[in-house]
Design an enzyme around this catalytic site. Structure first.
Site, PDB file in Angstrom:
ATOM      1  N   GLN A 262       0.831  -1.202   0.000  1.00 11.84           N
ATOM      2  CA  GLN A 262       0.000   0.000   0.000  1.00 11.84           C
ATOM      3  C   GLN A 262       0.866   1.253   0.000  1.00 11.84           C
ATOM      4  O   GLN A 262       1.897   1.312   0.671  1.00 11.84           O
ATOM      5  CB  GLN A 262      -0.915  -0.008   1.224  1.00 11.84           C
ATOM      6  CG  GLN A 262      -1.985  -1.072   1.159  1.00 11.84           C
ATOM      7  CD  GLN A 262      -2.880  -1.099   2.369  1.00 11.84           C
ATOM      8  OE1 GLN A 262      -3.494  -2.107   2.663  1.00 11.84           O
ATOM      9  NE2 GLN A 262      -2.966  -0.022   3.107  1.00 11.84           N
TER      10      GLN A 262
ATOM     11  N   SER B 146       4.797  -5.776   3.339  1.00  8.99           N
ATOM     12  CA  SER B 146       3.438  -5.824   3.875  1.00  8.99           C
ATOM     13  C   SER B 146       2.503  -6.532   2.891  1.00  8.99           C
ATOM     14  O   SER B 146       2.681  -7.724   2.617  1.00  8.99           O
ATOM     15  CB  SER B 146       2.958  -4.416   4.209  1.00  8.99           C
ATOM     16  OG  SER B 146       1.734  -4.442   4.913  1.00  8.99           O
ATOM     17  N   LEU B 147       1.532  -5.838   2.312  1.00 11.50           N
ATOM     18  CA  LEU B 147       0.631  -6.452   1.335  1.00 11.50           C
ATOM     19  C   LEU B 147       1.406  -7.148   0.219  1.00 11.50           C
ATOM     20  O   LEU B 147       0.988  -8.203  -0.275  1.00 11.50           O
ATOM     21  CB  LEU B 147      -0.285  -5.382   0.744  1.00 11.50           C
ATOM     22  CG  LEU B 147      -1.151  -5.801  -0.447  1.00 11.50           C
ATOM     23  CD1 LEU B 147      -2.160  -6.871  -0.040  1.00 11.50           C
ATOM     24  CD2 LEU B 147      -1.849  -4.592  -1.051  1.00 11.50           C
TER      25      LEU B 147
ATOM     26  N   ARG C 105      -8.308  -9.958   3.489  1.00 17.51           N
ATOM     27  CA  ARG C 105      -7.434  -9.115   4.312  1.00 17.51           C
ATOM     28  C   ARG C 105      -7.897  -7.659   4.253  1.00 17.51           C
ATOM     29  O   ARG C 105      -7.963  -6.967   5.272  1.00 17.51           O
ATOM     30  CB  ARG C 105      -5.995  -9.250   3.818  1.00 17.51           C
ATOM     31  CG  ARG C 105      -4.924  -8.557   4.666  1.00 17.51           C
ATOM     32  CD  ARG C 105      -3.567  -8.864   4.053  1.00 17.51           C
ATOM     33  NE  ARG C 105      -2.442  -8.400   4.846  1.00 17.51           N
ATOM     34  CZ  ARG C 105      -1.846  -7.223   4.697  1.00 17.51           C
ATOM     35  NH1 ARG C 105      -2.303  -6.360   3.802  1.00 17.51           N
ATOM     36  NH2 ARG C 105      -0.796  -6.891   5.438  1.00 17.51           N
TER      37      ARG C 105
ATOM     38  N   GLN D  54       1.122 -11.374  10.462  1.00 15.25           N
ATOM     39  CA  GLN D  54       1.741 -10.272   9.725  1.00 15.25           C
ATOM     40  C   GLN D  54       0.939  -8.989   9.789  1.00 15.25           C
ATOM     41  O   GLN D  54       1.484  -7.893   9.851  1.00 15.25           O
ATOM     42  CB  GLN D  54       1.961 -10.700   8.257  1.00 15.25           C
ATOM     43  CG  GLN D  54       2.810  -9.758   7.435  1.00 15.25           C
ATOM     44  CD  GLN D  54       2.049  -9.250   6.223  1.00 15.25           C
ATOM     45  OE1 GLN D  54       0.904  -8.842   6.330  1.00 15.25           O
ATOM     46  NE2 GLN D  54       2.699  -9.288   5.079  1.00 15.25           N
TER      47      GLN D  54
ATOM     48  N   HIS E 287      -0.238  -2.835  11.031  1.00 15.38           N
ATOM     49  CA  HIS E 287       0.863  -3.434  11.788  1.00 15.38           C
ATOM     50  C   HIS E 287       0.932  -2.887  13.213  1.00 15.38           C
ATOM     51  O   HIS E 287       2.004  -2.555  13.722  1.00 15.38           O
ATOM     52  CB  HIS E 287       2.191  -3.240  11.044  1.00 15.38           C
ATOM     53  CG  HIS E 287       2.172  -3.825   9.663  1.00 15.38           C
ATOM     54  ND1 HIS E 287       2.184  -5.179   9.430  1.00 15.38           N
ATOM     55  CD2 HIS E 287       2.091  -3.237   8.446  1.00 15.38           C
ATOM     56  CE1 HIS E 287       2.127  -5.399   8.117  1.00 15.38           C
ATOM     57  NE2 HIS E 287       2.059  -4.230   7.508  1.00 15.38           N
TER      58      HIS E 287
END
Length: 316
Positions: free
Chosen positions: A11, A93-94, A118, A251, A202
Site C-alpha cells: 500500500q 506488507s501487502l 485481508r 503479519q 501493523h
C-alpha cells in the site's frame, strides 16, 4: 545471469493507470485482472485505471487491485525470461502475498481471495479502531524504541515498519501518534511525517483481524516455496507451509522488518534487486540501505519498456 531478488510493493505505491499498459495489450494480463474482479467482486480495472484515487486507495479495493498489478508484472517478467528463477522473493506488507504467489506457495485464485479478505478485515478494524501512521526520519530503531519506552506516550503507538536504518514508521491512534511525534522531535528526529493512510496497519489496533484472517487461511492450501521467501515477521526464510500460514496470520499486526530482509539478501550475494509493481518506493529504500560504493543495482518495472530493461539486466 545476475543473482537477483524480486521485490513486490504494498500500500502506498498505487497510482491511477497502474497496470493499464499490460492489461490492454496482453491477453494473459487481462485474464489476471478479470479473475481479480471475479474473486473480489469489485470493479478493479476501472478503479486502477480511472479511479477516483481516493476510492482506489480504500484498503478494501486497493489490496486486490495492487496485488493483481504486482502479479501481472511478475508474469510479464517470466515471459521475457523463460526458465529463469530468482534467488529470493520478498514483499513489503501487502506485497508479501505477491511474493507467495511468485514462489508458488499460493495459487492465483487463493492469493486474490486472501488479499480481498485481508482488505475487508483491515477496513473493518480501521472503522472500529481509527488510527494512522507516520514516518520518523533521522533516528535509528533502538533510539525510537528507547524514547517511546521512556516517554510512555498516551494512546496507542508502536513501530510498524523498520524500512531503513533511519526510516522508521509508527502506527497508532491520533493521540499516540501526536504524543510520539512530540517526544521524538524533542530527542532529535529530523521529521515526523503523517502518512496518507486511514488504518493503523501493523499495530495492536488491527490485531482484531488476526483470528478471523487465520480462520480464512485455514481453508487455503499452502505449499512449500519454489523460491526462497524472506518474511516480514521473522526476516528469515521459512519452507514449512504450516509455519508460513502462521507467519501470515500474524503479519497484519506485526512489525515489517524490511531493513533486515534486504540486508539478508545482500549478505547472500544478491547483485540485482528488481521491484515489480507500481512506483519505485522499495527501490528507493534499497538504495538507502546499500553500503556506500556498492555495485548492486536496483530497478523497478511496471511498464513494457521497463520490463524489457529489467530482463536485460538480469540476463545481459
Amino acid at each position: 545471469m545476475k543473482k537477483t531478488a524480486i521485490l513486490f510493493p504494498g500500500q502506498g505505491s498505487q497510482y491511477l493507470g497502474m497496470g493499464r499498459a499490460f492489461v490492454e495489450a496482453e491477453q494473459g494480463a487481462a485474464a489476471v485482472m478479470d479473475l481479480a474482479e471475479r474473486v473480489s467482486g469489485f470493479p478493479l480495472r476501472r478503479l486502477a485505471f480511472d479511479g477516483p484515487l481516493d476510492e482506489l486507495t480504500r484498503v478494501l479495493y486497493l489490496q486486490p487491485a495492487l496485488t493483481a498489478v504486482n502479479i501481472i508484472c511478475w508474469e510479464q517478467l517470466k515471459k521475457r525470461l523463460p526458465g529463469w528463477t530468482p534467488a529470493f522473493a520478498a514483499g513489503h506488507s501487502l506485497g508479501e502475498y505477491s511474493a507467495l504467489y511468485a514462489a508458488q506457495v499460493l495459487s492465483l485464485e487463493d492469493t486474490l481471495a486472501l488479499v480481498t479478505r485481508r482488505g475487508e478485515l483491515m477496513e473493518r478494524e480501521g472503522r472500529q479502531h481509527p488510527g494512522g501512521m507516520a514516518a520518523v526520519l533521522g533516528l535509528e530503531l533502538a533510539q525510537v524504541e528507547q524514547i517511546l519506552a521512556e516517554g510512555r506516550p498516551e494512546g496507542t503507538v508502536v513501530v510498524a515498519n523498520h524500512n531503513t536504518a533511519q526510516q522508521i514508521v509508527l502506527s497508532g491512534d491520533a493521540q499516540g501518534l501526536d504524543a510520539a511525534a512530540a517526544l521524538l522531535k524533542a530527542k532529535g528526529a529530523k521529521k515526523v511525517i503523517p502518512l496518507q493512510v486511514s488504518v493503523a496497519n501493523h499495530s495492536p489496533l488491527v490485531a482484531g483481524a488476526v483470528p478471523d484472517f487465520a480462520a480464512s487461511m485455514a481453508r487455503i492450501d499452502f505449499h512449500a516455496p519454489e523460491i526462497p521467501v524472506i518474511f516480514n515477521v521473522s526476516a528469515g526464510i521459512e519452507r514449512n507451509p504450516e509455519l508460513i500460514r502462521d507467519l501470515m496470520s500474524y503479519q497484519i499486526a506485526s512489525k515489517v522488518r524490511w531493513l533486515e530482509i534486504v540486508q539478508a539478501m545482500l549478505a547472500d550475494g544478491v547483485e540485482l534487486f528488481v521491484e515489480l509493481g507500481p512506483k519505485n518506493v522499495l527501490t528507493g529504500l534499497v538504495n538507502k540501505i546499500l553500503p556506500k560504493g556498492s555495485t548492486v543495482q536496483c530497478l523497478q518495472a511496471d511498464t513494457p519498456d521497463a520490463m524489457d530493461a529489467a530482463a536485460r539486466a538480469i540476463a545481459p
